[in-house]
Design a protein around this motif. Structure first.
Motif, short mmCIF file in Angstrom:
data_model
loop_
_atom_site.label_atom_id
_atom_site.label_comp_id
_atom_site.label_asym_id
_atom_site.label_seq_id
_atom_site.Cartn_x
_atom_site.Cartn_y
_atom_site.Cartn_z
N ASN A 48 24.72 -168.49 15.60
CA ASN A 48 24.71 -168.48 17.06
C ASN A 48 25.98 -167.76 17.52
N LEU A 85 20.69 -167.08 17.17
CA LEU A 85 19.93 -168.07 17.93
C LEU A 85 20.75 -168.60 19.09
N ASN A 86 20.12 -168.75 20.23
CA ASN A 86 20.81 -169.31 21.39
C ASN A 86 20.87 -170.82 21.29
N LEU A 96 21.68 -174.35 23.64
CA LEU A 96 21.87 -174.93 24.97
C LEU A 96 22.07 -176.43 24.81
N TYR A 153 21.44 -177.72 21.32
CA TYR A 153 20.11 -177.59 20.73
C TYR A 153 19.72 -176.12 20.61
N SER A 193 17.18 -172.99 20.51
CA SER A 193 16.06 -172.64 21.37
C SER A 193 14.73 -172.88 20.67
N ASP A 194 13.86 -173.70 21.26
CA ASP A 194 12.54 -173.96 20.68
C ASP A 194 11.73 -172.68 20.58
N GLU A 238 12.76 -169.62 20.21
CA GLU A 238 13.26 -168.77 19.12
C GLU A 238 12.89 -169.35 17.76
N GLN A 241 22.82 -178.26 13.90
CA GLN A 241 21.92 -177.14 14.10
C GLN A 241 21.05 -176.89 12.86
#
Length: 398
Positions: A198, A226-227, A229, A232, A234-235, A237, A261
Motif C-alpha cells: 500500500n 492496494l488502497n 481506508l 482495511y 479495498s474490497d 481491489e 492487512q
C-alpha cells in the motif's frame, strides 16, 4: 496492476532535508568501566542513568568502545534506548577487557559530527550513529579514522562508498525482501509473483526490493498497490486481485503489508474456488507475541524475521534478558544492540592482536558474516525463515 518487463524504476528521491537547527549542546557521555578483580559487577538495573557520574575508573589496557546514540532526539529517543539496553545487556555478559562509554547526541548532522569527532579522541571504536541521516553525514566526512560500526544504512546506500574503517550492520527491510525473493524462487520455480503493497513508504521499499531481486533472477512479476481506508484493504481491489489470480496457472503473492492487512488478504484469497496461493513476506507480517491474534487465517504464510522474535528457545537468544513493555519493532532494535556489541567485541579482540576480523556469528538478529580490517568492510545478515502455524510464526529449518 502493472507487469515488470524492464528494470524496476529507482525509488523516489527523499524529501529535501529540513533547515539546519542551531547546534545542540555538547554530547553527554557516561562511562561504564569493567569490573576489576575482587569487585562486584554492576547488574543492568544498577548501571548509571544519563547524567550520572562515571561508574569508576576505566581499567588500564581496556579496549574503549563509544556507543553513540540519539538519546536527546525526541523522535528517536525510544529507539535509541532500545539499542542501548540491548548493547549493555550483551556487555554485561562479556565485559572483561571492554569499557563502554554511552555518548548522547541529538539528530542534527552537525551535532552528530561534532560528537563523533570528539569521541575519536577518547575511544578505540565507535558504535553508531543510528539515524540514517547521521550515518550519511559521518560516511561522507573525512573523520572516519578508527573502527566505526554504523547502526543504520546511509541514504542512497547503493551509491555510497563507505570509508574502509566503517561497517554498517543496521536492520534492513530491503535485505529481508531480497532474501524472501530468493526463498520464493527456490520453492516456486516458474511462478509469477504478484507483489502487493500500500502507499506506506516502508511497504513501497519492501515491494521495490523484492521486485528488483525477482527480476534479477529472471522471473516475471506484477505489482499492485492496494488502497487502505481505516485500516482495511479495498474490497473492490481484492475482488479484482482474485480474478487476476484465477487466470494464472502458477502464481505466488509477496505481501509487503502489515499483519492485519495480510490477514485480510489471506481471507480473501482462500475463498473458493481460488484455493491455496503461496504467500511470502518479511518481518512486517509478525506483530510480536503481544499483538498476535488467535486463529488460522495466516497459517501457511511464509516470512523472514529475527531469531530473537521467532526462536526464543535458541541458546543464543535465551542467555539475554527479555525487554519488558517494548513493541515488536523496539524488540528488534534491542536485539540489534545485542549483536552490535558482539560484533564490536569480536573486532576489538582481533584488533588487540593486530589481526583483521573475518568471522561468522550465530546472532540474535540472524546468521552474521563479518570481514573487517583488511580492505573494505563486509557484513551480511541472513534472517530466519518461518511459517505461520496455529497463528504463530514457527522457524523453518533449511
Amino acid at each position: 496492476m502493472t507487469s515488470i518487463t524492464s528494470p524496476v524504476p529507482p525509488p523516489s528521491q527523499p524529501a529535501p532535508p529540513a533547515p539546519e537547527r542551531p547546534p545542540e549542546p555538547q554530547a553527554k557521555v557516561e562511562t561504564f568501566a569493567i569490573a576489576t578483580p575482587g569487585t562486584q559487577a554492576e547488574s543492568p538495573a544498577a548501571l548509571p542513568q544519563p547524567g550520572a557520574q562515571p561508574a569508576g575508573a576505566v581499567a588500564e589496557g581496556s579496549y574503549r568502545i563509544g556507543l553513540m546514540l540519539p538519546l536527546r532526539s525526541e523522535p528517536l529517543r525510544v529507539a535509541a534506548e532500545s539499542v542501548r539496553d540491548g548493547f549493555m545487556a550483551a556487555w554485561e555478559r562479556d565485559r572483561d577487557g571492554i569499557a563502554v562509554t554511552v555518548i548522547e547526541t541529538g539528530d542534527v548532522a552537525q551535532d552528530v559530527l561534532a560528537a563523533y569527532s570528539g569521541a575519536l579522541e577518547q575511544q578505540d571504536m565507535i558504535v553508531g550513529p543510528l539515524a540514517r541521516s547521521a550515518v550519511t553525514a559521518v560516511a561522507a566526512s573525512p573523520l572516519v579514522q578508527k573502527p566505526t560500526i554504523a547502526l543504520n544504512h546511509p541514504e542512497g546506500r547503493g551509491g555510497v562508498t563507505l570509508p574502509p574503517q566503517m561497517m554498517v550492520i543496521g536492520l534492513s527491510i530491503e535485505d529481508e525482501a531480497r532474501q524472501a525473493a530468493d526463498w520464493a524462487a527456490r520453492e516456486q520455480p516458474g511462478a509469477i509473483a504478484y507483489i502487493l503493497s500500500n502507499p506506506a513508504q516502508y511497504q513501497r521499499r519492501s515491494a521495490s526490493a523484492f521486485a528488483a531481486q525477482w527480476q534479477r533472477l529472471g522471473r516475471s512479476a506484477k505489482i499492485a498497490e492496494l488502497n487502505v481506508l481505516n485500516g482495511y484493504l479495498s474490497d473492490a481491489e481484492l475482488v479484482q486481485l482474485r480474478a487476476r489470480l484465477q487466470s494464472e496457472p502458477s502464481a505466488l503473492v509477496y505481501a509487503a503489508l502489515d499483519a492485519d492487512q495480510a490477514r485480510q488478504l489471506r481471507v480473501a484469497l482462500q475463498a473458493p474456488p481460488l484455493g491455496e496461493i503461496p504467500v511470502y513476506g518479511i518481518s512486517s507480517l509478525n506483530p510480536g507475541q503481544a499483538k498476535q491474534l488467535p486463529g488460522p487465517e495466516l497459517d501457511g504464510v511464509r516470512l523472514l524475521d529475527l531469531p530473537w522474535q521467532i526462536q526464543r528457545d535458541h541458546p543464543a537468544v535465551m542467555i539475554y534478558p527479555q525487554p519488558v513493555g517494548k513493541d515488536a519493532d523496539m524488540e528488534r532494535l534491542y536485539a540489534l544492540g545485542i549483536d552490535a556489541f558482539r560484533v564490536a567485541h569480536e573486532i576489538a579482540r582481533k584488533a588487540q592482536r593486530k589481526q583483521s576480523a573475518d568471522f561468522s556469528l550465530d546472532g540474535v538478529t540472524g546468521q552474521l558474516k563479518v570481514r573487517f580490517g583488511d580492505g573494505p568492510a563486509a557484513f551480511e545478515r541472513r534472517a530466519l525463515p518461518a511459517v505461520y502455524k496455529n497463528g504463530v510464526p514457527q522457524p523453518v529449518l533449511q
